[in-house]
Write a protein that holds these residues in place. Sequence first.
Motif, mmCIF file in Angstrom:
data_model
loop_
_atom_site.group_PDB
_atom_site.id
_atom_site.type_symbol
_atom_site.label_atom_id
_atom_site.label_comp_id
_atom_site.label_asym_id
_atom_site.label_seq_id
_atom_site.Cartn_x
_atom_site.Cartn_y
_atom_site.Cartn_z
ATOM 1 N N HIS A 65 0.780 -1.082 0.005
ATOM 2 C CA HIS A 65 0.197 -0.073 0.044
ATOM 3 C C HIS A 65 0.935 1.139 -0.062
ATOM 4 O O HIS A 65 1.550 1.463 0.927
ATOM 5 C CB HIS A 65 -0.846 0.017 1.159
ATOM 6 N N GLY A 66 0.524 2.030 -1.196
ATOM 7 C CA GLY A 66 1.227 3.406 -0.918
ATOM 8 C C GLY A 66 2.806 3.350 -0.545
ATOM 9 O O GLY A 66 3.834 2.652 -1.219
ATOM 10 N N LYS A 67 3.096 4.310 0.410
ATOM 11 C CA LYS A 67 4.546 4.076 0.820
ATOM 12 C C LYS A 67 4.762 3.625 2.109
ATOM 13 O O LYS A 67 5.410 3.896 3.003
ATOM 14 C CB LYS A 67 4.867 5.742 1.128
ATOM 15 N N ARG A 68 3.817 2.734 2.613
ATOM 16 C CA ARG A 68 3.711 1.940 3.910
ATOM 17 C C ARG A 68 4.794 0.882 3.669
ATOM 18 O O ARG A 68 5.138 0.248 4.778
ATOM 19 C CB ARG A 68 2.346 1.093 4.006
ATOM 20 N N TYR A 69 5.690 0.673 2.596
ATOM 21 C CA TYR A 69 6.874 -0.255 2.682
ATOM 22 C C TYR A 69 8.174 0.340 3.586
ATOM 23 O O TYR A 69 9.082 -0.349 3.576
ATOM 24 C CB TYR A 69 7.151 -0.514 1.449
ATOM 25 N N THR A 70 8.107 1.687 4.164
ATOM 26 C CA THR A 70 9.064 2.138 4.821
ATOM 27 C C THR A 70 9.756 1.079 6.034
ATOM 28 O O THR A 70 10.752 1.005 6.279
ATOM 29 C CB THR A 70 8.904 3.503 5.450
ATOM 30 N N ARG A 71 8.573 0.607 6.736
ATOM 31 C CA ARG A 71 8.821 -0.442 7.655
ATOM 32 C C ARG A 71 9.714 -1.495 7.452
ATOM 33 O O ARG A 71 10.334 -2.015 8.137
ATOM 34 C CB ARG A 71 7.510 -0.644 8.449
ATOM 35 N N ILE A 72 9.145 -2.025 6.096
ATOM 36 C CA ILE A 72 9.935 -3.179 5.660
ATOM 37 C C ILE A 72 11.424 -2.892 5.253
ATOM 38 O O ILE A 72 12.361 -3.742 5.569
ATOM 39 C CB ILE A 72 9.446 -3.586 4.229
ATOM 40 N N ILE A 73 11.496 -1.849 4.486
ATOM 41 C CA ILE A 73 13.173 -1.410 4.280
ATOM 42 C C ILE A 73 13.814 -1.117 5.472
ATOM 43 O O ILE A 73 14.961 -1.349 5.681
ATOM 44 C CB ILE A 73 12.864 -0.169 3.375
ATOM 45 N N ASN A 74 13.311 -0.490 6.398
ATOM 46 C CA ASN A 74 13.967 -0.169 7.689
ATOM 47 C C ASN A 74 14.412 -1.406 8.304
ATOM 48 O O ASN A 74 15.676 -1.475 8.833
ATOM 49 C CB ASN A 74 12.838 0.492 8.851
ATOM 50 N N LEU A 75 13.427 -2.645 8.497
ATOM 51 C CA LEU A 75 14.013 -4.008 9.251
ATOM 52 C C LEU A 75 15.118 -4.537 8.432
ATOM 53 O O LEU A 75 15.987 -5.002 8.684
ATOM 54 C CB LEU A 75 12.774 -4.655 9.542
ATOM 55 N N LEU A 76 14.770 -4.687 6.968
ATOM 56 C CA LEU A 76 15.502 -5.398 6.327
ATOM 57 C C LEU A 76 17.105 -4.790 6.296
ATOM 58 O O LEU A 76 18.081 -5.223 6.445
ATOM 59 C CB LEU A 76 15.274 -5.636 4.607
ATOM 60 N N THR A 77 17.012 -3.523 6.279
ATOM 61 C CA THR A 77 18.294 -2.456 6.143
ATOM 62 C C THR A 77 19.247 -2.892 7.767
ATOM 63 O O THR A 77 20.256 -3.265 7.879
ATOM 64 C CB THR A 77 18.183 -1.392 5.965
ATOM 65 N N GLU A 78 18.224 -2.859 8.600
ATOM 66 C CA GLU A 78 19.098 -3.096 10.041
ATOM 67 C C GLU A 78 19.499 -4.669 10.382
ATOM 68 O O GLU A 78 20.535 -5.087 10.988
ATOM 69 C CB GLU A 78 18.008 -3.232 11.181
ATOM 70 N N LEU A 79 18.900 -5.643 9.409
ATOM 71 C CA LEU A 79 19.184 -6.873 9.341
ATOM 72 C C LEU A 79 20.435 -7.296 8.215
ATOM 73 O O LEU A 79 20.736 -8.485 8.469
ATOM 74 C CB LEU A 79 18.019 -7.744 9.170
ATOM 75 N N GLY A 80 20.374 -6.508 7.533
ATOM 76 C CA GLY A 80 21.667 -6.481 6.541
ATOM 77 C C GLY A 80 21.152 -7.108 5.352
ATOM 78 O O GLY A 80 21.961 -7.810 4.533
ATOM 79 N N ILE A 81 19.872 -7.395 4.907
ATOM 80 C CA ILE A 81 19.416 -8.090 3.870
ATOM 81 C C ILE A 81 18.364 -7.154 2.731
ATOM 82 O O ILE A 81 17.252 -7.793 2.743
ATOM 83 C CB ILE A 81 18.632 -9.453 4.278
#
Length: 346
Positions: A282-298
């Motif tokens: 949905h729209g720009k709601r993927y920021t939470r996904i990018i945030n977590l994946l970046t923290e985990l290095g993937i």
Amino acid sequence: MLNIKILTFVKVNNFGAHLQLYALSKILKTMGHTVHVFNFKLKTKKISLPGRLAQIVSTFHFYCFRKKFLPYFTKECNTPKELANATKNSDFCIVGSDQVWNAELTKNDEHIFFFNFLPDKVKRIAYAASFGSPEWKGTDLQTTKALLTKFTAISVREKSGAKICKEKFELEANVVLDPTLLIESYDELKIKKHKTNELIYFKFLSNAKIEKDVKRIAEQLKLRPVALNANRLKKGFIYRPFPSVRGWLSSIKNAELVITDSFHCMAFAILFHRPFIVLPGHGKRYTRIINLLTELGIENRFLINPDDLFTSKLWHSSINYKNVDANLVVLRKKSIHFLEQSLKKQ
């Protein structure tokens, strides 16, 4: 031991909503606290009769999960006054997780999720609250700021949320893990591991091009494509509608590959060490996904352009879960420490 009440999205047919509440309440109970849940349900759009009939099975599954695995609920609350009455004997009230601060979802009930009903003497914490967007969508900046200044401690799920708190409300907020990632094991739910040879496709928004590519990937990998919780038949897919919460988890745990636009589907793919690809939702709601994946290095597991799903060959690459787990341990300790320290504040 503290008496704690949680305010979050409840009694909705949503896997992530139920599992994040399960996880947060379990962590709090492990700390020795008594936990209850505010029985407040968001007002939702009216669903057609065929839609309501289609949801009967799902509603029953979620009801069974709540009865067996979630804390006791208060009496049903429909107004701020009823919510205030339900806070009796509470030492702390926690709002979160999920998109409880997304005004596009909470609408006229926006400030309830900032505890506008709480007596001043009751301490309040936000745990992994999400605005659901990089921008604040609220309606009354001053009222929201005044309510937030009463919080004992504030934490959000995304860095963009911390930025909103800083720039809009002049308040500091910690960034913590979604509750589902605080638990190392979901053995209590008895999710069995077995061979399925399945590619699990769980997506909120239908897309014919993506579905075509998912089937091509399944063919290349010699897997069976499964449309998990799909609301309609999809040609070339195994149709798996209305799974129970444990059935949904089992599908993810036993998948050979997961393709999704869901944050919580991704989270459980990570916890179960499954290969996965995340697409925009949905729209720009993927920021939470990018945030977590970046923290985990993937962060490479997120495809900003869904048209690249097949050509990216990401479905052919593995994930180094040894490194992911090491990063997750650090984030988990930091998040649990935030909760422990916040609950010690007077």
